[in-house]
Design a protein around this motif. Structure first.
Motif, PDB file in Angstrom:
ATOM      1  N   ALA A   3      19.468 138.593 -80.939  1.00  0.00           N
ATOM      2  CA  ALA A   3      18.184 139.022 -81.500  1.00  0.00           C
ATOM      3  C   ALA A   3      17.597 137.943 -82.399  1.00  0.00           C
ATOM      4  CB  ALA A   3      18.371 140.316 -82.284  1.00  0.00           C
ATOM      5  N   MET A   4      18.473 137.187 -83.105  1.00  0.00           N
ATOM      6  CA  MET A   4      17.994 136.162 -84.035  1.00  0.00           C
ATOM      7  C   MET A   4      17.157 135.103 -83.332  1.00  0.00           C
ATOM      8  SD  MET A   4      18.526 136.780 -87.084  1.00  0.00           S
ATOM      9  CE  MET A   4      18.145 135.225 -87.863  1.00  0.00           C
ATOM     10  N   GLN A   5      17.475 134.857 -82.054  1.00  0.00           N
ATOM     11  CA  GLN A   5      16.782 133.775 -81.352  1.00  0.00           C
ATOM     12  C   GLN A   5      15.495 134.220 -80.679  1.00  0.00           C
ATOM     13  OE1 GLN A   5      20.400 133.084 -79.103  1.00  0.00           O
ATOM     14  NE2 GLN A   5      20.372 130.953 -79.772  1.00  0.00           N
ATOM     15  N   LYS A   6      15.222 135.496 -80.672  1.00  0.00           N
ATOM     16  CA  LYS A   6      14.042 135.972 -79.935  1.00  0.00           C
ATOM     17  C   LYS A   6      12.774 135.584 -80.675  1.00  0.00           C
ATOM     18  CE  LYS A   6      16.155 139.701 -77.417  1.00  0.00           C
ATOM     19  NZ  LYS A   6      16.514 141.106 -77.474  1.00  0.00           N
ATOM     20  N   ARG A   7      11.822 135.021 -79.925  1.00  0.00           N
ATOM     21  CA  ARG A   7      10.573 134.569 -80.533  1.00  0.00           C
ATOM     22  C   ARG A   7       9.409 135.379 -80.003  1.00  0.00           C
ATOM     23  NH1 ARG A   7       8.865 129.643 -79.100  1.00  0.00           N
ATOM     24  NH2 ARG A   7       8.008 128.964 -81.069  1.00  0.00           N
ATOM     25  N   ALA A   8       8.521 135.737 -80.911  1.00  0.00           N
ATOM     26  CA  ALA A   8       7.321 136.472 -80.494  1.00  0.00           C
ATOM     27  C   ALA A   8       6.094 135.690 -80.938  1.00  0.00           C
ATOM     28  CB  ALA A   8       7.308 137.860 -81.118  1.00  0.00           C
ATOM     29  N   LEU A   9       5.103 135.615 -80.056  1.00  0.00           N
ATOM     30  CA  LEU A   9       3.817 135.046 -80.452  1.00  0.00           C
ATOM     31  C   LEU A   9       2.928 136.202 -80.902  1.00  0.00           C
ATOM     32  CD1 LEU A   9       1.907 132.544 -80.546  1.00  0.00           C
ATOM     33  CD2 LEU A   9       1.014 133.337 -78.347  1.00  0.00           C
ATOM     34  N   PRO A 326      17.573 146.697 -79.405  1.00  0.00           N
ATOM     35  CA  PRO A 326      17.617 145.227 -79.482  1.00  0.00           C
ATOM     36  C   PRO A 326      17.759 144.542 -78.126  1.00  0.00           C
ATOM     37  CG  PRO A 326      19.640 146.201 -80.371  1.00  0.00           C
ATOM     38  CD  PRO A 326      18.724 147.334 -80.081  1.00  0.00           C
ATOM     39  N   ASP A 327      18.351 145.225 -77.153  1.00  0.00           N
ATOM     40  CA  ASP A 327      18.598 144.543 -75.877  1.00  0.00           C
ATOM     41  C   ASP A 327      17.764 145.093 -74.729  1.00  0.00           C
ATOM     42  OD1 ASP A 327      20.591 142.935 -77.062  1.00  0.00           O
ATOM     43  OD2 ASP A 327      21.936 144.690 -77.039  1.00  0.00           O
TER      44      ASP A 327
END
Ligand SMILES: Cc1cc2nc3c(=O)[nH]c(=O)nc-3n(C[C@H](O)[C@H](O)[C@H](O)COP(=O)(O)OP(=O)(O)OC[C@H]3O[C@@H](n4cnc5c(N)ncnc54)[C@H](O)[C@@H]3O)c2cc1C
Length: 401
Positions: A3-9, A326-327
Protein backbone atom coordinates in the motif's frame (compact mmCIF):
# COMPACT_ATOMS: atom_id res chain seq x y z
CA UNK A 1 3.06 -3.92 -4.45
CA UNK A 2 2.53 -2.69 -0.91
CA UNK A 3 0.00 0.00 0.00
CA UNK A 4 2.91 2.37 0.77
CA UNK A 5 4.00 2.31 -2.86
CA UNK A 6 0.61 3.02 -4.41
CA UNK A 7 0.46 6.39 -6.14
CA UNK A 8 -2.63 8.37 -6.96
CA UNK A 9 -2.89 11.39 -9.23
CA UNK A 10 -5.34 13.90 -7.75
CA UNK A 11 -6.50 16.45 -10.32
CA UNK A 12 -7.58 19.70 -8.62
CA UNK A 13 -6.46 21.52 -5.49
CA UNK A 14 -9.98 22.36 -4.24
CA UNK A 15 -11.84 21.02 -1.22
CA UNK A 16 -12.50 17.62 -2.84
CA UNK A 17 -8.95 17.17 -4.13
CA UNK A 18 -7.22 18.07 -0.89
CA UNK A 19 -9.69 16.02 1.18
CA UNK A 20 -9.06 13.01 -1.04
CA UNK A 21 -5.28 13.53 -0.83
CA UNK A 22 -5.39 13.59 2.98
CA UNK A 23 -7.72 10.56 3.04
CA UNK A 24 -5.45 8.62 0.70
CA UNK A 25 -2.30 9.49 2.59
CA UNK A 26 -3.94 8.22 5.75
CA UNK A 27 -4.65 4.99 3.89
CA UNK A 28 -0.95 4.62 3.08
CA UNK A 29 -1.09 5.91 -0.50
CA UNK A 30 1.17 8.54 -2.04
CA UNK A 31 -0.98 11.24 -3.63
CA UNK A 32 0.37 13.72 -6.20
CA UNK A 33 -1.82 16.76 -6.84
CA UNK A 34 -1.90 18.66 -10.12
CA UNK A 35 -3.63 22.04 -10.27
CA UNK A 36 -4.41 24.07 -13.38
CA UNK A 37 -3.95 27.45 -11.66
CA UNK A 38 -0.42 28.85 -11.27
CA UNK A 39 -0.84 29.17 -7.50
CA UNK A 40 -3.20 28.27 -4.66
CA UNK A 41 -6.37 30.38 -4.63
CA UNK A 42 -7.55 32.05 -1.44
CA UNK A 43 -10.67 33.94 -0.34
CA UNK A 44 -13.91 32.85 -1.95
CA UNK A 45 -17.55 33.22 -1.09
CA UNK A 46 -19.66 32.35 1.96
CA UNK A 47 -20.12 28.63 2.56
CA UNK A 48 -22.36 27.03 5.17
CA UNK A 49 -20.73 23.89 6.54
CA UNK A 50 -23.23 21.30 7.78
CA UNK A 51 -22.68 18.65 10.48
CA UNK A 52 -21.59 15.97 7.98
CA UNK A 53 -18.91 18.35 6.66
CA UNK A 54 -17.79 19.25 10.15
CA UNK A 55 -17.55 15.56 11.00
CA UNK A 56 -15.49 14.95 7.86
CA UNK A 57 -13.20 17.82 8.94
CA UNK A 58 -12.71 16.01 12.25
CA UNK A 59 -12.12 12.68 10.46
CA UNK A 60 -9.51 14.32 8.22
CA UNK A 61 -7.79 15.87 11.22
CA UNK A 62 -8.25 19.46 9.97
CA UNK A 63 -10.90 20.67 12.45
CA UNK A 64 -8.41 22.51 14.62
CA UNK A 65 -7.21 24.54 11.64
CA UNK A 66 -10.70 25.46 10.44
CA UNK A 67 -11.65 29.04 11.18
CA UNK A 68 -15.42 29.60 11.42
CA UNK A 69 -17.21 32.94 11.32
CA UNK A 70 -20.72 32.63 12.78
CA UNK A 71 -21.96 35.95 14.12
CA UNK A 72 -22.54 35.49 17.85
CA UNK A 73 -26.20 36.30 18.15
CA UNK A 74 -29.37 34.34 18.70
CA UNK A 75 -31.09 32.77 15.69
CA UNK A 76 -33.36 35.10 13.77
CA UNK A 77 -31.82 38.29 15.13
CA UNK A 78 -29.19 38.91 12.53
CA UNK A 79 -31.01 38.14 9.29
CA UNK A 80 -33.38 40.52 7.57
CA UNK A 81 -35.65 40.20 4.60
CA UNK A 82 -36.70 43.24 2.64
CA UNK A 83 -40.12 43.27 1.01
CA UNK A 84 -41.26 44.96 -2.18
CA UNK A 85 -42.11 48.13 -0.29
CA UNK A 86 -38.62 48.30 1.16
CA UNK A 87 -39.74 47.22 4.64
CA UNK A 88 -37.17 45.31 6.64
CA UNK A 89 -38.33 42.31 8.72
CA UNK A 90 -36.42 39.85 10.90
CA UNK A 91 -35.98 36.66 8.88
CA UNK A 92 -34.54 33.20 9.10
CA UNK A 93 -31.17 33.33 7.40
CA UNK A 94 -29.00 30.60 5.90
CA UNK A 95 -27.37 29.95 9.27
CA UNK A 96 -30.74 29.34 10.94
CA UNK A 97 -31.31 26.14 8.95
CA UNK A 98 -31.62 22.80 10.75
CA UNK A 99 -28.16 21.41 11.39
CA UNK A 100 -26.85 24.84 12.35
CA UNK A 101 -24.32 25.31 9.54
CA UNK A 102 -20.97 26.83 10.44
CA UNK A 103 -20.23 30.02 8.49
CA UNK A 104 -16.94 29.95 6.62
CA UNK A 105 -15.43 31.29 3.44
CA UNK A 106 -14.55 28.62 0.89
CA UNK A 107 -10.96 29.73 1.39
CA UNK A 108 -11.16 28.95 5.13
CA UNK A 109 -11.80 25.28 4.37
CA UNK A 110 -9.12 25.19 1.69
CA UNK A 111 -6.61 26.88 4.04
CA UNK A 112 -7.30 24.26 6.74
CA UNK A 113 -6.85 21.44 4.23
CA UNK A 114 -3.70 23.03 2.83
CA UNK A 115 -2.10 23.08 6.28
CA UNK A 116 -2.65 19.35 6.50
CA UNK A 117 -1.23 18.32 3.14
CA UNK A 118 2.31 19.31 4.01
CA UNK A 119 4.63 16.88 2.29
CA UNK A 120 2.19 16.06 -0.51
CA UNK A 121 3.64 16.90 -3.92
CA UNK A 122 1.63 19.66 -5.62
CA UNK A 123 2.34 20.64 -9.23
CA UNK A 124 0.79 23.96 -10.20
CA UNK A 125 -0.01 25.05 -13.77
CA UNK A 126 -0.34 21.38 -14.68
CA UNK A 127 -3.27 19.56 -16.29
CA UNK A 128 -3.90 16.07 -17.61
CA UNK A 129 -4.52 16.03 -21.36
CA UNK A 130 -4.96 12.28 -21.91
CA UNK A 131 -5.71 9.32 -19.65
CA UNK A 132 -5.24 5.74 -20.77
CA UNK A 133 -6.33 2.96 -18.48
CA UNK A 134 -4.58 -0.36 -18.37
CA UNK A 135 -5.19 -3.37 -16.11
CA UNK A 136 -2.22 -2.56 -13.86
CA UNK A 137 -2.03 1.22 -14.06
CA UNK A 138 -3.46 4.39 -15.54
CA UNK A 139 -1.15 6.29 -17.88
CA UNK A 140 -1.61 10.05 -17.80
CA UNK A 141 -0.23 12.58 -20.25
CA UNK A 142 0.39 15.77 -18.26
CA UNK A 143 0.96 19.23 -19.67
CA UNK A 144 2.61 22.24 -18.09
CA UNK A 145 0.68 25.43 -18.89
CA UNK A 146 3.69 27.77 -19.08
CA UNK A 147 6.01 25.71 -21.23
CA UNK A 148 3.50 23.55 -23.07
CA UNK A 149 5.82 20.66 -22.23
CA UNK A 150 4.18 17.23 -21.95
CA UNK A 151 5.24 14.07 -20.13
CA UNK A 152 3.73 10.69 -19.32
CA UNK A 153 3.40 9.21 -15.87
CA UNK A 154 1.73 6.09 -14.47
CA UNK A 155 -0.51 5.96 -11.42
CA UNK A 156 -2.46 3.26 -9.61
CA UNK A 157 -5.45 5.56 -9.41
CA UNK A 158 -6.54 8.87 -10.97
CA UNK A 159 -8.89 11.04 -8.91
CA UNK A 160 -10.77 13.70 -10.83
CA UNK A 161 -11.47 16.49 -8.33
CA UNK A 162 -11.45 19.21 -10.96
CA UNK A 163 -14.86 20.75 -10.38
CA UNK A 164 -18.18 20.97 -12.19
CA UNK A 165 -16.63 21.17 -15.66
CA UNK A 166 -14.18 18.36 -14.93
CA UNK A 167 -11.77 17.56 -17.71
CA UNK A 168 -11.10 14.12 -16.19
CA UNK A 169 -14.84 13.39 -16.47
CA UNK A 170 -14.92 14.63 -20.07
CA UNK A 171 -11.87 12.53 -21.05
CA UNK A 172 -12.93 9.31 -19.32
CA UNK A 173 -16.73 9.38 -18.93
CA UNK A 174 -17.88 11.46 -21.92
CA UNK A 175 -18.89 15.00 -22.91
CA UNK A 176 -20.27 17.55 -20.44
CA UNK A 177 -23.72 17.42 -22.08
CA UNK A 178 -24.04 13.81 -20.92
CA UNK A 179 -23.71 14.75 -17.25
CA UNK A 180 -24.48 18.43 -16.66
CA UNK A 181 -28.13 19.23 -16.09
CA UNK A 182 -29.08 22.86 -16.73
CA UNK A 183 -31.02 24.76 -14.10
CA UNK A 184 -31.80 27.90 -16.10
CA UNK A 185 -30.23 30.07 -13.45
CA UNK A 186 -27.12 32.20 -12.94
CA UNK A 187 -25.07 33.21 -9.94
CA UNK A 188 -22.56 35.89 -9.13
CA UNK A 189 -20.77 35.67 -5.77
CA UNK A 190 -18.08 37.93 -4.32
CA UNK A 191 -16.80 39.61 -1.17
CA UNK A 192 -18.12 43.04 -0.26
CA UNK A 193 -15.64 45.66 0.89
CA UNK A 194 -18.15 46.81 3.48
CA UNK A 195 -21.64 46.11 4.75
CA UNK A 196 -24.68 47.64 3.07
CA UNK A 197 -25.65 51.04 4.53
CA UNK A 198 -27.77 51.08 7.73
CA UNK A 199 -27.09 47.39 8.58
CA UNK A 200 -24.81 46.06 11.26
CA UNK A 201 -21.57 44.50 10.09
CA UNK A 202 -22.59 40.89 10.72
CA UNK A 203 -26.21 41.21 9.48
CA UNK A 204 -27.47 39.00 6.68
CA UNK A 205 -29.89 40.51 4.18
CA UNK A 206 -32.27 38.63 1.90
CA UNK A 207 -34.11 40.28 -0.98
CA UNK A 208 -35.81 37.40 -2.78
CA UNK A 209 -38.10 38.36 -5.65
CA UNK A 210 -39.62 36.34 -8.45
CA UNK A 211 -36.75 35.12 -10.65
CA UNK A 212 -34.06 37.30 -9.04
CA UNK A 213 -32.57 37.60 -5.59
CA UNK A 214 -29.82 39.38 -3.71
CA UNK A 215 -28.33 37.82 -0.58
CA UNK A 216 -25.78 39.35 1.74
CA UNK A 217 -24.13 36.92 4.17
CA UNK A 218 -22.93 38.61 7.34
CA UNK A 219 -19.86 37.16 9.06
CA UNK A 220 -18.35 37.58 12.49
CA UNK A 221 -14.88 38.83 11.67
CA UNK A 222 -14.92 39.53 7.97
CA UNK A 223 -16.78 41.81 5.59
CA UNK A 224 -19.94 40.13 4.26
CA UNK A 225 -20.10 38.27 0.96
CA UNK A 226 -22.81 38.82 -1.63
CA UNK A 227 -24.73 36.49 -3.89
CA UNK A 228 -26.73 37.65 -6.89
CA UNK A 229 -28.82 34.92 -8.45
CA UNK A 230 -31.44 35.00 -11.20
CA UNK A 231 -33.41 32.69 -13.43
CA UNK A 232 -33.12 32.81 -17.21
CA UNK A 233 -33.80 30.41 -20.06
CA UNK A 234 -31.05 31.87 -22.24
CA UNK A 235 -27.88 30.77 -20.45
CA UNK A 236 -25.59 31.23 -23.47
CA UNK A 237 -26.57 34.87 -23.81
CA UNK A 238 -25.58 35.60 -20.17
CA UNK A 239 -21.91 35.08 -20.97
CA UNK A 240 -21.81 37.72 -23.72
CA UNK A 241 -20.97 41.39 -23.16
CA UNK A 242 -20.17 43.12 -19.86
CA UNK A 243 -21.14 41.14 -16.78
CA UNK A 244 -21.71 44.24 -14.72
CA UNK A 245 -24.02 45.78 -17.32
CA UNK A 246 -25.92 42.55 -17.61
CA UNK A 247 -26.37 42.28 -13.85
CA UNK A 248 -27.42 45.92 -13.64
CA UNK A 249 -30.03 45.22 -16.32
CA UNK A 250 -31.27 42.04 -14.62
CA UNK A 251 -31.62 43.76 -11.24
CA UNK A 252 -32.91 47.07 -12.58
CA UNK A 253 -36.20 48.07 -11.01
CA UNK A 254 -35.24 46.51 -7.67
CA UNK A 255 -34.91 49.95 -6.21
CA UNK A 256 -33.30 49.11 -2.90
CA UNK A 257 -30.19 50.65 -1.33
CA UNK A 258 -28.75 47.18 -0.59
CA UNK A 259 -29.12 46.10 -4.21
CA UNK A 260 -27.44 49.32 -5.35
CA UNK A 261 -24.64 48.81 -2.81
CA UNK A 262 -24.04 45.23 -3.94
CA UNK A 263 -23.94 46.15 -7.64
CA UNK A 264 -21.64 49.11 -7.00
CA UNK A 265 -19.37 46.88 -4.88
CA UNK A 266 -19.08 44.33 -7.67
CA UNK A 267 -17.44 46.99 -9.80
CA UNK A 268 -14.60 47.25 -7.27
CA UNK A 269 -14.40 43.61 -6.19
CA UNK A 270 -10.97 42.10 -6.91
CA UNK A 271 -12.59 38.86 -8.02
CA UNK A 272 -15.95 37.20 -8.33
CA UNK A 273 -17.60 34.00 -9.48
CA UNK A 274 -20.06 34.40 -12.37
CA UNK A 275 -21.50 31.16 -13.68
CA UNK A 276 -24.53 29.20 -14.76
CA UNK A 277 -26.09 26.74 -12.31
CA UNK A 278 -26.01 23.01 -13.01
CA UNK A 279 -26.11 19.68 -11.30
CA UNK A 280 -23.85 16.80 -12.29
CA UNK A 281 -25.73 13.51 -12.55
CA UNK A 282 -23.79 10.31 -13.15
CA UNK A 283 -24.90 6.68 -12.90
CA UNK A 284 -21.44 5.71 -11.60
CA UNK A 285 -18.54 7.79 -10.26
CA UNK A 286 -15.70 5.45 -11.14
CA UNK A 287 -14.47 3.15 -13.83
CA UNK A 288 -11.41 0.92 -13.47
CA UNK A 289 -8.65 3.16 -12.15
CA UNK A 290 -10.37 6.53 -12.48
CA UNK A 291 -12.73 7.98 -9.87
CA UNK A 292 -14.44 11.37 -9.60
CA UNK A 293 -15.09 13.18 -6.35
CA UNK A 294 -16.78 16.47 -5.34
CA UNK A 295 -18.36 18.76 -7.93
CA UNK A 296 -16.75 16.72 -10.73
CA UNK A 297 -18.85 13.71 -9.70
CA UNK A 298 -22.07 15.05 -8.20
CA UNK A 299 -22.09 18.86 -8.16
CA UNK A 300 -25.29 19.61 -6.22
CA UNK A 301 -24.95 23.35 -6.85
CA UNK A 302 -25.01 26.27 -4.43
CA UNK A 303 -28.76 26.06 -3.71
CA UNK A 304 -28.23 22.71 -1.96
CA UNK A 305 -25.69 24.33 0.36
CA UNK A 306 -23.99 20.92 0.59
CA UNK A 307 -21.20 21.10 -2.01
CA UNK A 308 -18.34 21.80 0.37
CA UNK A 309 -19.77 19.44 2.98
CA UNK A 310 -20.05 16.60 0.46
CA UNK A 311 -16.60 17.29 -1.00
CA UNK A 312 -15.02 16.93 2.44
CA UNK A 313 -17.07 13.87 3.21
CA UNK A 314 -16.45 12.29 -0.20
CA UNK A 315 -12.68 12.74 0.03
CA UNK A 316 -12.49 11.45 3.59
CA UNK A 317 -14.69 8.44 2.77
CA UNK A 318 -12.60 7.55 -0.29
CA UNK A 319 -9.50 7.29 1.88
CA UNK A 320 -11.36 5.20 4.44
CA UNK A 321 -12.66 2.80 1.75
CA UNK A 322 -9.16 2.33 0.30
CA UNK A 323 -7.86 1.61 3.78
CA UNK A 324 -10.56 -0.99 4.35
CA UNK A 325 -9.88 -2.71 1.01
CA UNK A 326 -6.09 -2.32 0.60
CA UNK A 327 -5.73 -5.03 -2.03
CA UNK A 328 -8.97 -4.64 -3.97
CA UNK A 329 -9.46 -1.30 -5.69
CA UNK A 330 -12.77 -2.29 -7.29
CA UNK A 331 -14.20 -3.35 -3.92
CA UNK A 332 -12.99 -0.11 -2.33
CA UNK A 333 -14.62 2.04 -5.02
CA UNK A 334 -17.84 0.00 -4.85
CA UNK A 335 -18.03 0.35 -1.08
CA UNK A 336 -17.24 4.08 -1.22
CA UNK A 337 -19.96 4.78 -3.77
CA UNK A 338 -22.54 2.58 -2.04
CA UNK A 339 -21.94 4.40 1.24
CA UNK A 340 -22.08 7.90 -0.23
CA UNK A 341 -24.72 7.68 -2.96
CA UNK A 342 -27.87 7.90 -0.74
CA UNK A 343 -26.56 11.09 0.92
CA UNK A 344 -25.78 12.70 -2.44
CA UNK A 345 -29.09 11.70 -4.01
CA UNK A 346 -31.05 13.08 -1.07
CA UNK A 347 -29.35 16.46 -1.25
CA UNK A 348 -29.44 16.68 -5.04
CA UNK A 349 -33.22 16.27 -4.82
CA UNK A 350 -33.58 18.78 -1.98
CA UNK A 351 -31.74 21.41 -4.01
CA UNK A 352 -34.80 22.00 -6.24
CA UNK A 353 -36.89 23.05 -3.26
CA UNK A 354 -34.07 25.06 -1.77
CA UNK A 355 -33.73 26.91 -5.08
CA UNK A 356 -37.24 28.29 -4.46
CA UNK A 357 -36.01 29.62 -1.13
CA UNK A 358 -33.00 31.24 -2.74
CA UNK A 359 -34.75 32.61 -5.81
CA UNK A 360 -38.49 32.01 -6.23
CA UNK A 361 -39.65 30.96 -9.71
CA UNK A 362 -42.71 33.28 -9.81
CA UNK A 363 -44.66 35.93 -7.91
CA UNK A 364 -46.77 33.15 -6.42
CA UNK A 365 -43.67 31.25 -5.28
CA UNK A 366 -42.31 34.49 -3.83
CA UNK A 367 -45.47 34.98 -1.78
CA UNK A 368 -45.45 31.34 -0.65
CA UNK A 369 -41.82 31.60 0.34
CA UNK A 370 -42.56 34.65 2.42
CA UNK A 371 -45.40 32.86 4.25
CA UNK A 372 -43.31 29.73 4.87
CA UNK A 373 -40.32 31.68 6.19
CA UNK A 374 -42.62 33.70 8.47
CA UNK A 375 -44.16 30.49 9.85
CA UNK A 376 -40.77 28.82 10.31
CA UNK A 377 -39.49 31.88 12.09
CA UNK A 378 -42.41 31.86 14.53
CA UNK A 379 -41.91 28.14 15.22
CA UNK A 380 -38.19 28.70 15.71
CA UNK A 381 -38.90 31.62 18.01
CA UNK A 382 -41.14 29.46 20.19
CA UNK A 383 -38.54 26.66 20.26
CA UNK A 384 -35.81 29.10 21.25
CA UNK A 385 -37.95 30.44 24.05
CA UNK A 386 -38.51 26.96 25.52
CA UNK A 387 -35.11 25.40 24.91
CA UNK A 388 -31.96 26.38 26.68
CA UNK A 389 -29.66 27.79 24.02
CA UNK A 390 -30.83 28.40 20.46
CA UNK A 391 -29.78 27.00 17.11
CA UNK A 392 -26.87 29.44 17.08
CA UNK A 393 -25.44 27.58 20.06
CA UNK A 394 -25.84 24.33 18.15
CA UNK A 395 -23.87 25.84 15.24
CA UNK A 396 -21.01 26.74 17.49
CA UNK A 397 -20.98 23.69 19.71
CA UNK A 398 -19.05 20.52 19.03
CA UNK A 399 -15.50 20.29 17.82
CA UNK A 400 -15.47 23.44 15.71
CA UNK A 401 -15.55 26.91 17.10
C1 LIG B 1 -21.69 30.98 -4.81
C2 LIG B 1 -21.53 29.62 -4.22
C3 LIG B 1 -21.99 29.36 -2.95
C4 LIG B 1 -21.82 28.11 -2.37
N1 LIG B 1 -22.28 27.88 -1.12
C5 LIG B 1 -22.08 26.69 -0.54
C6 LIG B 1 -22.54 26.43 0.79
O1 LIG B 1 -23.13 27.29 1.45
N2 LIG B 1 -22.28 25.21 1.33
C7 LIG B 1 -21.61 24.25 0.64
O2 LIG B 1 -21.37 23.16 1.20
N3 LIG B 1 -21.19 24.44 -0.62
C8 LIG B 1 -21.42 25.63 -1.24
N4 LIG B 1 -21.00 25.84 -2.51
C9 LIG B 1 -20.40 24.74 -3.28
C10 LIG B 1 -18.95 24.47 -2.93
O3 LIG B 1 -18.19 25.66 -2.94
C11 LIG B 1 -18.40 23.50 -3.97
O4 LIG B 1 -19.27 22.40 -4.06
C12 LIG B 1 -17.04 22.99 -3.57
O5 LIG B 1 -16.13 24.07 -3.37
C13 LIG B 1 -16.53 22.10 -4.70
O6 LIG B 1 -15.23 21.73 -4.45
P1 LIG B 1 -14.43 20.85 -5.52
O7 LIG B 1 -13.08 20.68 -4.94
O8 LIG B 1 -15.23 19.66 -5.91
O9 LIG B 1 -14.37 21.75 -6.86
P2 LIG B 1 -13.74 23.17 -7.15
O10 LIG B 1 -13.86 24.08 -6.01
O11 LIG B 1 -14.32 23.61 -8.45
O12 LIG B 1 -12.18 22.88 -7.34
C14 LIG B 1 -11.68 22.30 -8.51
C15 LIG B 1 -10.18 22.58 -8.59
O13 LIG B 1 -9.68 21.92 -9.74
C16 LIG B 1 -8.91 22.80 -10.51
N5 LIG B 1 -8.99 22.36 -11.91
C17 LIG B 1 -10.04 22.50 -12.76
N6 LIG B 1 -9.76 21.94 -13.94
C18 LIG B 1 -8.50 21.43 -13.83
C19 LIG B 1 -7.65 20.72 -14.72
N7 LIG B 1 -8.04 20.43 -15.98
N8 LIG B 1 -6.43 20.34 -14.29
C20 LIG B 1 -6.01 20.64 -13.01
N9 LIG B 1 -6.77 21.31 -12.15
C21 LIG B 1 -8.02 21.69 -12.53
C22 LIG B 1 -9.53 24.17 -10.26
O14 LIG B 1 -8.63 25.23 -10.56
C23 LIG B 1 -9.84 24.07 -8.78
O15 LIG B 1 -8.74 24.41 -7.98
C24 LIG B 1 -21.19 27.08 -3.12
C25 LIG B 1 -20.73 27.33 -4.42
C26 LIG B 1 -20.89 28.59 -4.98
C27 LIG B 1 -20.37 28.83 -6.38
Amino acid sequence: MTAMQKRALVVGLGIAGMSAAIGLRRAGWTPVIVERAPERRTGGYFVGLFPEGRQAAVDLGIADHLHTRNPERAAGTNAWSVDRRGRRRPALGFLDQPGGPAAVLRGDIEAALWQSITGVEVRFATTPVAITEGPAEAQVLLEHADTGGQYRESFDLVIGADGMRSSVRRMVFGPHEDHLTTWNAMICAFQLKEQAPTYEASDSIIIARAKRAVWVFGLADHAPTALLTYRTTDIQEQFSGSRLERLRAVFSGMDDPTVRHVLDSLEEAPDHVFDSVHQVRMPRWSTGRVVLVGDAAWCMNLYSGMGATSSLRGGAALGAALQEHPDDLAAALDAWEAGLRPFITKHQRAARLKQQMFVPSSRRAEALRSVLVGLARRVRGRQSATESGGPQDVALSGTLR
